[in-house]
Design a protein around this motif. Sequence first.
Motif, PDB file in Angstrom:
ATOM      1  N   VAL A 109       0.836  -1.190   0.000  1.00  0.00           N
ATOM      2  CA  VAL A 109       0.000   0.000   0.000  1.00  0.00           C
ATOM      3  C   VAL A 109       0.874   1.244   0.000  1.00  0.00           C
ATOM      4  O   VAL A 109       2.087   1.183   0.193  1.00  0.00           O
ATOM      5  CB  VAL A 109      -0.941   0.004   1.219  1.00  0.00           C
TER       6      VAL A 109
ATOM      7  N   THR B  13       1.500  -0.468  -6.470  1.00  0.00           N
ATOM      8  CA  THR B  13       0.460  -0.635  -5.455  1.00  0.00           C
ATOM      9  C   THR B  13      -0.657  -1.551  -5.940  1.00  0.00           C
ATOM     10  O   THR B  13      -1.533  -1.926  -5.160  1.00  0.00           O
ATOM     11  CB  THR B  13      -0.151   0.733  -5.088  1.00  0.00           C
TER      12      THR B  13
ATOM     13  N   ARG C   2       1.844  -3.776   5.743  1.00  0.00           N
ATOM     14  CA  ARG C   2       1.409  -2.613   6.516  1.00  0.00           C
ATOM     15  C   ARG C   2       2.105  -2.634   7.873  1.00  0.00           C
ATOM     16  O   ARG C   2       2.262  -3.687   8.477  1.00  0.00           O
ATOM     17  CB  ARG C   2      -0.110  -2.648   6.734  1.00  0.00           C
TER      18      ARG C   2
END
Length: 623
Positions: A115, A230, A250
């Motif tokens: 991300v 992404t 993440r």
Amino acid sequence: MSDIDPSLEGPPWDEDAPEAEAEERDPNTDDMFGAPPVAPEPAKEVALAEAAVAPAKAPPTAEPAEADGEAYTVLARKYRPRTFEDLIGQEAMVRTLTNAFATGRIAHAFMLTGVRGVGKTTTARLLARALNNETDLIDRPSLELTAHGRHDAAIMAGQHMDVMEMDAASHTGVNDIRDILESVRYAPVEARYKVYVLDEVHMLSTQAFNALLKTLEEPPPHAKFIFATTEIRKVPVTILSRCQRFDLRRVEPEILVEHLDRVAGREGMKIDQEALALIARAAEGSVRDGLSLLDQALVQAERGETVKAETVRDMLGLADRTQTIALFEAVMAGRTPEALELFRTLYGYGADPVQVTNDLLEHCHAASVAKMLGPNATRLPNDQAQKLAALGAVISAGTLSRVWQMLLKALDEVRRAPNPADAVEMAIVRLAYAADLPGPEEALKALRDGEPFGGGPASRGPSGGGGGGGASAQLAARPVAAPAMPDPQSFEQVVALIGEKREVGLQMDVERFVRPVAFKPGAITYESVDGAPIDLARKLSSRLKEWTGRTWLIAANGQGGGETMIEVDRRKRATERAEVEADPFVKAIMEAFPGAKLGEIRTIAAPVELPAIPDEAGADDED
């Protein structure tokens, strides 16, 4: 009339020109014709010199103004990782790369995905530095990066001639890739490898991917490719199969909070831990977003002052988490008027309706997870986790699943509604009505047996704020007398009744702050513990009257009360632990393993004895 002035027959620089002729000239035109300026008088010369020097002097405020106007480097750039050790939350990738570089098994192409804000571009530059690592002591590809590498400064600045960075979002065509393919044949000028970094590689066209395939499969030994994206699903499989892929995770909220705390300390600013938790939650695992939000939060307070959680909450447009949990409790208990008032209060304080709906979704998820894994699995502060865990304990998994689906639909409605606040209120009414409705299995069973549906606002009277339809309306028309709820005969039964009614907040307050002094049906006297809510007695009396149909007198002026329910539970746990630790078998184990600690104590359910199955073969033999 002649165009030539008779007074200008000679050139202006003619030394033999008469003095009278020079005096007759217009003084305003001397400079135009190149004549030397007339020497001023001594007094005038001093004045002109002062006038010429005065504008050149900077005003007293000029230098401070320049200092204040210096370009500010945002935290996301100022604290960009300089080495692989600075990458937080990506230990798996760093470990793999370390082993690969140590053994010389370095891939010719890397694919970095994740991300936004987790460090893809930064990792690509660090990889380019590692491939071309060259210092006085290191002359090989190595992840031991230092600040004195020969190529480090140029690579990190994106200015090295052998490290080409291209944004594929703005260079999507095959002609851009053709330029790379033509230059890849030539050896590097300064560095060890020519490194091509393509950011957002999924934006390349199909023709550009096809042109890249052959070179990517058989690249020259001096060329390395690093791709970042992404949207990994949009990259063709033929490209992925030729790259070593790294999924950048993440960053966990706990790790991000620690990182943001260190950055704030280096900046000389103070910020609450709860405020950091709010920022980490809003960043959604993105370090860059977290640092950007921290940058915005630090200017909310003067230097030396602490940035409060309330300030950050207002900055992010978030509702108070405690208030949204109370809203979720009211919804799940079917108290529609109270839930609507709570939402309107939050909306009046500036809470975003979409964010409130998202919070309700998170609370539903946290209650479901806590039901299965315990409060620690929610990653929330202890008091909030305990409330949601207690709420999940009294609500079935099927109900929580239905509420989740209804909240998802409500979130879409809130985003599309002309007035989002109205959409949230309609969703609250719908949720409060459906919170206690039976599942499909219970409804079918009730229809089959001719029994009324349990729960639901229809059985709660006007406080439910809803009406039924379909099968529930048909059942409600039957003259079925609702059984009267018996009065609780002990304080423990009162607490159990509160739990059955899903009043999780009230149940926790009673268990934590009430020391019973005297009890009889209809009257409770207790000693209040410090920190108890002011309206605890009123709320408890109101709820008991609603449930039992009789007035309860609740007095909080008693002294010398017993233990609270939590204190009783803690004492029982301590006694149980002491008994287990005193067991000879446990003592022997603890002595055999020095330093071992006794963890959580659980009671294992007794095994279920299944009935014996007759031996069919034996029965046949007897026949």
